[in-house]
Design a protein around this motif. Structure first.
Motif, PDB file in Angstrom:
ATOM      1  N   THR A   1       0.835  -1.227   0.000  1.00  0.00           N
ATOM      2  CA  THR A   1       0.000   0.000   0.000  1.00  0.00           C
ATOM      3  C   THR A   1       0.859   1.262   0.000  1.00  0.00           C
ATOM      4  OG1 THR A   1      -0.071  -0.028   2.403  1.00  0.00           O
ATOM      5  CG2 THR A   1      -1.879  -1.147   1.264  1.00  0.00           C
ATOM      6  N   LEU A   2       2.165   1.099  -0.217  1.00  0.00           N
ATOM      7  CA  LEU A   2       3.113   2.216  -0.149  1.00  0.00           C
ATOM      8  C   LEU A   2       2.736   3.358  -1.105  1.00  0.00           C
ATOM      9  CD1 LEU A   2       5.996   2.573   1.283  1.00  0.00           C
ATOM     10  CD2 LEU A   2       6.904   2.225  -1.008  1.00  0.00           C
ATOM     11  N   LYS A   3       2.869   4.582  -0.619  1.00  0.00           N
ATOM     12  CA  LYS A   3       2.562   5.751  -1.455  1.00  0.00           C
ATOM     13  C   LYS A   3       3.820   6.503  -1.908  1.00  0.00           C
ATOM     14  CE  LYS A   3      -1.993   5.551  -1.249  1.00  0.00           C
ATOM     15  NZ  LYS A   3      -2.085   4.092  -1.086  1.00  0.00           N
ATOM     16  N   TYR A   4       4.912   6.431  -1.113  1.00  0.00           N
ATOM     17  CA  TYR A   4       6.147   7.169  -1.429  1.00  0.00           C
ATOM     18  C   TYR A   4       7.368   6.264  -1.268  1.00  0.00           C
ATOM     19  CZ  TYR A   4       3.704  11.674  -1.295  1.00  0.00           C
ATOM     20  OH  TYR A   4       2.871  12.725  -1.561  1.00  0.00           O
ATOM     21  N   LEU A   5       8.264   6.353  -2.238  1.00  0.00           N
ATOM     22  CA  LEU A   5       9.570   5.696  -2.128  1.00  0.00           C
ATOM     23  C   LEU A   5      10.649   6.769  -2.274  1.00  0.00           C
ATOM     24  CD1 LEU A   5      11.387   3.078  -2.102  1.00  0.00           C
ATOM     25  CD2 LEU A   5      11.342   3.228  -4.598  1.00  0.00           C
TER      26      LEU A   5
ATOM     27  N   LEU B   1      11.560  -3.000  -5.536  1.00  0.00           N
ATOM     28  CA  LEU B   1      10.726  -2.392  -6.581  1.00  0.00           C
ATOM     29  C   LEU B   1       9.602  -3.330  -7.028  1.00  0.00           C
ATOM     30  CD1 LEU B   1      13.454  -0.546  -8.688  1.00  0.00           C
ATOM     31  CD2 LEU B   1      11.723   0.511  -7.237  1.00  0.00           C
ATOM     32  N   LYS B   2       9.881  -4.640  -7.008  1.00  0.00           N
ATOM     33  CA  LYS B   2       8.846  -5.620  -7.386  1.00  0.00           C
ATOM     34  C   LYS B   2       7.769  -5.728  -6.308  1.00  0.00           C
ATOM     35  CE  LYS B   2      11.942  -8.497 -10.139  1.00  0.00           C
ATOM     36  NZ  LYS B   2      12.964  -9.536  -9.938  1.00  0.00           N
ATOM     37  N   ALA B   3       8.176  -5.450  -5.037  1.00  0.00           N
ATOM     38  CA  ALA B   3       7.248  -5.664  -3.916  1.00  0.00           C
ATOM     39  C   ALA B   3       6.381  -4.450  -3.602  1.00  0.00           C
ATOM     40  CB  ALA B   3       8.056  -6.044  -2.667  1.00  0.00           C
ATOM     41  N   ILE B   4       6.611  -3.325  -4.288  1.00  0.00           N
ATOM     42  CA  ILE B   4       5.838  -2.113  -3.979  1.00  0.00           C
ATOM     43  C   ILE B   4       4.981  -1.708  -5.172  1.00  0.00           C
ATOM     44  CG2 ILE B   4       7.549  -1.285  -2.300  1.00  0.00           C
ATOM     45  CD1 ILE B   4       8.601   0.651  -4.387  1.00  0.00           C
ATOM     46  N   PRO B   5       3.947  -0.898  -4.958  1.00  0.00           N
ATOM     47  CA  PRO B   5       3.052  -0.539  -6.074  1.00  0.00           C
ATOM     48  C   PRO B   5       3.759   0.315  -7.129  1.00  0.00           C
ATOM     49  CG  PRO B   5       2.187   0.247  -3.946  1.00  0.00           C
ATOM     50  CD  PRO B   5       3.551  -0.267  -3.697  1.00  0.00           C
TER      51      PRO B   5
ATOM     52  N   ARG C   1       2.957   5.218  -7.396  1.00  0.00           N
ATOM     53  CA  ARG C   1       3.512   5.815  -6.173  1.00  0.00           C
ATOM     54  C   ARG C   1       4.317   7.044  -6.577  1.00  0.00           C
ATOM     55  NH1 ARG C   1       7.441   1.849  -7.625  1.00  0.00           N
ATOM     56  NH2 ARG C   1       9.276   3.042  -8.223  1.00  0.00           N
ATOM     57  N   LYS C   2       4.721   7.819  -5.591  1.00  0.00           N
ATOM     58  CA  LYS C   2       5.636   8.933  -5.842  1.00  0.00           C
ATOM     59  C   LYS C   2       7.055   8.439  -5.534  1.00  0.00           C
ATOM     60  CE  LYS C   2       2.189  11.899  -6.285  1.00  0.00           C
ATOM     61  NZ  LYS C   2       1.165  10.850  -6.413  1.00  0.00           N
ATOM     62  N   THR C   3       8.015   8.821  -6.372  1.00  0.00           N
ATOM     63  CA  THR C   3       9.409   8.399  -6.155  1.00  0.00           C
ATOM     64  C   THR C   3      10.327   9.616  -6.147  1.00  0.00           C
ATOM     65  OG1 THR C   3       8.903   6.368  -7.366  1.00  0.00           O
ATOM     66  CG2 THR C   3      11.228   6.827  -6.960  1.00  0.00           C
ATOM     67  N   TYR C   4      11.169   9.684  -5.114  1.00  0.00           N
ATOM     68  CA  TYR C   4      12.151  10.764  -5.013  1.00  0.00           C
ATOM     69  C   TYR C   4      13.555  10.165  -4.982  1.00  0.00           C
ATOM     70  CZ  TYR C   4       8.148  13.429  -3.076  1.00  0.00           C
ATOM     71  OH  TYR C   4       6.929  14.023  -2.859  1.00  0.00           O
ATOM     72  N   LEU C   5      14.452  10.716  -5.781  1.00  0.00           N
ATOM     73  CA  LEU C   5      15.864  10.335  -5.714  1.00  0.00           C
ATOM     74  C   LEU C   5      16.660  11.571  -5.325  1.00  0.00           C
ATOM     75  CD1 LEU C   5      14.648   8.596  -8.395  1.00  0.00           C
ATOM     76  CD2 LEU C   5      16.913   7.624  -8.149  1.00  0.00           C
ATOM     77  N   PHE C   6      17.408  11.454  -4.240  1.00  0.00           N
ATOM     78  CA  PHE C   6      18.219  12.589  -3.771  1.00  0.00           C
ATOM     79  C   PHE C   6      19.664  12.161  -3.640  1.00  0.00           C
ATOM     80  CE2 PHE C   6      14.157  14.336  -2.724  1.00  0.00           C
ATOM     81  CZ  PHE C   6      14.354  15.707  -2.777  1.00  0.00           C
ATOM     82  N   SER C   7      20.564  13.055  -4.007  1.00  0.00           N
ATOM     83  CA  SER C   7      21.978  12.732  -3.913  1.00  0.00           C
ATOM     84  C   SER C   7      22.831  13.984  -4.032  1.00  0.00           C
ATOM     85  CB  SER C   7      22.349  11.763  -5.029  1.00  0.00           C
ATOM     86  OG  SER C   7      23.696  11.388  -4.887  1.00  0.00           O
ATOM     87  N   ALA C   8      24.055  13.900  -3.499  1.00  0.00           N
ATOM     88  CA  ALA C   8      25.000  15.012  -3.675  1.00  0.00           C
ATOM     89  C   ALA C   8      25.608  14.949  -5.068  1.00  0.00           C
ATOM     90  CB  ALA C   8      26.093  14.946  -2.629  1.00  0.00           C
TER      91      ALA C   8
ATOM     92  N   ALA D   1      13.976   2.352 -12.089  1.00  0.00           N
ATOM     93  CA  ALA D   1      13.416   2.690 -10.777  1.00  0.00           C
ATOM     94  C   ALA D   1      12.036   3.347 -10.904  1.00  0.00           C
ATOM     95  CB  ALA D   1      14.361   3.599 -10.016  1.00  0.00           C
ATOM     96  N   CYS D   2      11.532   3.405 -12.135  1.00  0.00           N
ATOM     97  CA  CYS D   2      10.130   3.797 -12.391  1.00  0.00           C
ATOM     98  C   CYS D   2       9.778   5.220 -12.005  1.00  0.00           C
ATOM     99  CB  CYS D   2       9.141   2.855 -11.687  1.00  0.00           C
ATOM    100  SG  CYS D   2       9.486   1.132 -11.918  1.00  0.00           S
ATOM    101  N   LEU D   3      10.631   6.158 -12.328  1.00  0.00           N
ATOM    102  CA  LEU D   3      10.223   7.548 -12.135  1.00  0.00           C
ATOM    103  C   LEU D   3       9.340   7.951 -13.301  1.00  0.00           C
ATOM    104  CD1 LEU D   3      13.062   7.532 -10.435  1.00  0.00           C
ATOM    105  CD2 LEU D   3      12.706   9.966 -10.522  1.00  0.00           C
TER     106      LEU D   3
END
Length: 433
Positions: free
Chosen positions: A152-156, A177-181, A184-191, A203-205
């Motif tokens: 039922t995850l909404k955010y990754l 990734l296979k186990a979540i819907p 959903r909303k997906t955020y990738l953050f990095s320096a 990663a399905c953005l």
């Protein structure tokens, strides 16, 4: 975007609700950082995000605030999952979520290696809103913990995404990734973000907004950076000299291997300096204990591997010393990002010997500037040689004695330190040559 410049000076102006504006004030967040100012409005509109920002720039707040606000509007268990490459960073992210949600009953669970699975399973059975963890341990729970799922995850969120998209984490990330819907909303953050577009697509953005608030590989303006070219045999001597010269400072010393952290910490302690090691060979409890002693000021020198170069919020570090030059120049950005945070000034000194000159030149190329030399009279430094050699001899004897005990215990080396060990092996080979 120009017309919104006045608005973005406050969290309220970004669209953050009153309860969370109040939570920000309690945390001492007066005004949004650049990454927060740019990311939060897009996140509140429901967009997927790729956020690139210097370490120490407030990335956690940039994804935590929109998630907690969305949770307030539609409360449910297992609302968001945040993945981190290291245990310490996962624990720290969870602390920020809990601080932001303290007034609204937000529940958070941390699932990382090195901690009892049953204890974590109990926390998951309480149906927390947010799960923060390292990929391997999260997969263990998805496979083995009855009643736990993220369907039922909404955010990754993938924090330090460039490192999470590395091959070491590839398999567990795929399984998650296979186990979540898919919806959903997906955020990738990095320096830093390397060219892994194919992996990002996997990663399905969906139509992500890319936010970059700094040049690709940069260090903050308040950071003073220097190097010192030295013969390898005098390396410990120079380290002791610098730490003695800056005796009132809080310092982080980066080494390449777990063994070096232990040896240097003992050596420095034998000379009366308050040093403590942290590395992937230590148990989770010992690592957190060392970190807390450093944060509390009981020890003012933290000797660490690259396990500590990312995401650890230690606000008062005055100086970073690269005792070993990183073989991956991007790790330099993360290491020196431990100081000069949130507008404060800081100093970074790199000790370059004959074996690491090549790596150091790659760092100068990456940051696009030649650094000045750290000023020191070698005769003055070498006055310490005898004392340092004796302290090293005593430390090596102690490590030898403890080595047998450690072998019997069979301590594990943790997944996030594999790179360090690989680098150490390659360095030994190059020295033999």
């Amino acid at each position: 975007m120009e017309e919104s410049n006045e608005e973005v000076k406050t969290f309220k102006g970004l669209g953050v609700c009153d309860e969370l504006v109040e939570a920000c004030e309690k945390l001492g967040w007066r005004t949004p950082s650049k990454i927060q100012a740019e990311a939060i409005p897009h996140a509140l509109e429901g967009k997927d995000l790729i956020g690139l920002a210097q370490t120490g720039s407030g990335k956690t707040g940039a994804f935590a605030l929109p998630i907690v606000q969305a949770l307030l509007q539609a409360p449910q268990a297992f609302f968001a999952c945040v993945l981190s490459p290291t245990r310490e960073l996962a624990i720290q992210i969870a602390e920020q979520f809990e601080a932001l949600g303290s007034g609204i009953g937000l529940k958070c669970a941390v699932v990382v290696g090195g901690v009892d699975m049953m204890q974590q399973a109990v926390a998951l059975a309480k149906r927390p809103h947010i799960v923060v963890g390292t990929p391997g341990r999260l997969v263990d729970h998805l496979s083995n913990t009855k009643g736990f799922s993220l369907r039922t995850l909404k955010y990754l969120v993938l924090d330090e995404a460039d490192r999470l998209l590395n091959e070491d984490f590839e398999k567990p990330i795929d399984e998650i990734l296979k186990a979540i819907p898919r919806e959903r909303k997906t955020y990738l953050f990095s320096a830093t973000m390397t060219k892994k577009v194919r992996k990002l697509q996997r990663a399905c953005l969906r139509n992500p907004v890319k936010i970059e608030v700094a040049s690709k590989y940069s260090t903050v303006d308040t950071l003073k950076q220097q190097y010192r070219f030295i013969p390898h045999k005098y390396k410990e001597c120079y380290l002791v000299y610098i730490l003695t010269e800056m005796s009132g400072s809080t310092s982080m010393v980066f080494t390449r291997t777990c063994d070096s952290t232990r040896l240097l910490a003992l050596l420095l302690r034998n000379l009366g300096l308050r040093a403590i090691p942290i590395s992937g060979q230590m148990s989770q409890a010992k690592r957190l204990g060392a970190l807390n002693k450093f944060k509390a000021g009981e020890c003012n020198i933290l000797i660490c591997t690259d396990v500590a170069s990312r995401g650890l919020d230690i606000p008062s570090v005055d100086m970073v010393i690269n005792y070993d030059i990183p073989t991956n120049s991007k790790d330099y950005i993360h290491r020196v990002g431990r100081t000069a945070r949130a507008g404060r000034s800081g100093l970074a000194i790199s000790l370059v010997d004959q074996y690491s000159l090549e790596w150091y030149l790659l760092i100068e190329k990456l940051i696009g500037k030649k650094l000045p030399e750290f000023p020191a009279q070698e005769e003055e430094v070498l006055l310490l040689l005898e004392r340092v050699a004796e302290a090293k001899r005593i430390s090596q004897m102690k490590i030898k004695e403890e080595g047998h005990k450690r072998k019997r215990r069979g301590d594990d080396v943790e997944e996030e330190d594999r790179f360090t060990l690989k680098n150490a092996k390659s360095l030994k080979k190059s020295k033999k040559r």
